[in-house]
Design an enzyme around this catalytic site. Structure first.
Site, PDB file in Angstrom:
ATOM      1  N   ASP A 159      41.150  39.359 -15.686  1.00  0.00           N
ATOM      2  CA  ASP A 159      40.404  38.603 -16.697  1.00  0.00           C
ATOM      3  C   ASP A 159      39.572  37.496 -16.047  1.00  0.00           C
ATOM      4  OD1 ASP A 159      39.559  37.831 -19.175  1.00  0.00           O
ATOM      5  OD2 ASP A 159      41.427  36.873 -19.765  1.00  0.00           O
TER       6      ASP A 159
ATOM      7  N   HIS B 165      31.301  41.082 -13.316  1.00  0.00           N
ATOM      8  CA  HIS B 165      32.003  42.367 -13.250  1.00  0.00           C
ATOM      9  C   HIS B 165      31.806  43.005 -11.877  1.00  0.00           C
ATOM     10  CE1 HIS B 165      32.990  41.957 -17.384  1.00  0.00           C
ATOM     11  NE2 HIS B 165      31.776  42.181 -17.844  1.00  0.00           N
TER      12      HIS B 165
ATOM     13  N   LEU C  32      50.170  55.001  -2.097  1.00  0.00           N
ATOM     14  CA  LEU C  32      50.090  54.100  -3.248  1.00  0.00           C
ATOM     15  C   LEU C  32      49.501  54.879  -4.414  1.00  0.00           C
ATOM     16  CD1 LEU C  32      49.865  51.122  -4.482  1.00  0.00           C
ATOM     17  CD2 LEU C  32      47.553  51.090  -3.564  1.00  0.00           C
TER      18      LEU C  32
END
Ligand code: FPP
Length: 242
Positions: free
Chosen positions: A12, A29, A123
């Site tokens: 956020d 972004h 991962l």
């Protein structure tokens, strides 16, 4: 220090990061994608096995059209540019969220990323895209109801496990640690079912500023927590995930 097996992050603050610099939100972004790259790297190095990133929520469609286009564009660029690197780093990419009503080009990119990396094991990078926790639970309930209606499933056997197995995250362990950046302290419809026993770490930095140091600090906070899963003894009866 104990390392969480599964870390989930609500990324956020991209917009505020841009505004502070007098830049358009899209730049926030874009810088956020750099933080994604660094976070994936640090997670792998630290020994985290599952990393879930909240990239686009089912509510994000309500943003202005050009911002939605920017966010979708960044996700496509990320997959196109970084997939080879992720594959080389033995990262498995998975996507959770509703798949209906999505552009065919996004759908095929996501499917390609999942398919190409499916045997990787260092991962798991789980991208929550077009994701909402309530929507995920509703879709799971619909699937279960369909199996009951077709006579495939006896409703008396429905338990928590039945719900878990029908979520998008069916074979992914619950998140041990959920991090949210930018100082906001809410779950915003993220992993509602899965977060039952997660530890939360709220960090004040904005997502584009989330770096190695911030990630290690969050991991250290987690390492100092005592998890009881509703039991009394710290390492007593661990109900739920480890
Ligand atoms: C929140 O910032 C962030 C988002 C809604 C999207 C997060 C997306 C990325 C980091 C890029 C794409 C993701 C991947 C995995 C490549 P905000 O816009 O709500 O910020 P604000 O609260 O300051 O306005």
């Amino acid at each position: 220090m104990s390392i969480p097996k599964h870390v989930a992050i609500i990324m956020d603050g991209n917009g505020r990061w841009a505004r502070k610099r007098g830049l358009p939100r899209s730049m926030g972004h874009k810088q956020g994608v750099q933080a994604v790259r660094e976070t994936v790297r640090v997670a792998g190095e630290a020994g985290v096995k599952y990393l879930t990133l909240f990239a686009f929520s089912s509510e994000n469609w309500g943003r202005p059209e050009d911002e939605v286009r920017d966010l979708l564009g960044l996700l496509k660029i990320f997959i196109r540019r970084d997939l080879a690197d992720l594959h080389r780093e033995n990262v498995r990419v998975r996507v959770v969220g509703a798949r209906d009503n999505l552009d065919p080009d996004i759908l095929s990119l996501l499917a390609e990323a999942e398919e190409r990396t499916r045997d990787n094991s260092a991962l798991e990078l789980i991208i929550a895209f077009n994701y909402g926790g309530r929507n995920e639970i509703a879709r799971a309930v619909r699937r279960i109801a369909e199996r009951v209606a077709s006579g495939d499933l006896d409703p008396r056997t429905i338990g928590e496990e039945t719900i878990t197995r029908n979520l998008d995250t069916a074979d992914i362990p619950d998140p041990d640690l959920i991090i949210r950046t930018s100082g906001e302290q809410r779950l915003s419809n993220f992993l509602l079912w899965q977060a039952a026993y997660s530890e939360f770490v709220f960090v004040s930095c904005l997502w584009p500023d989330f770096d190695r140091k911030a990630f290690h600090e969050a991991l250290a906070q987690y390492g100092g927590r005592e998890r009881r899963f509703g039991a009394v003894e710290p390492r007593g009866v661990a109900i739920g995930s480890a």
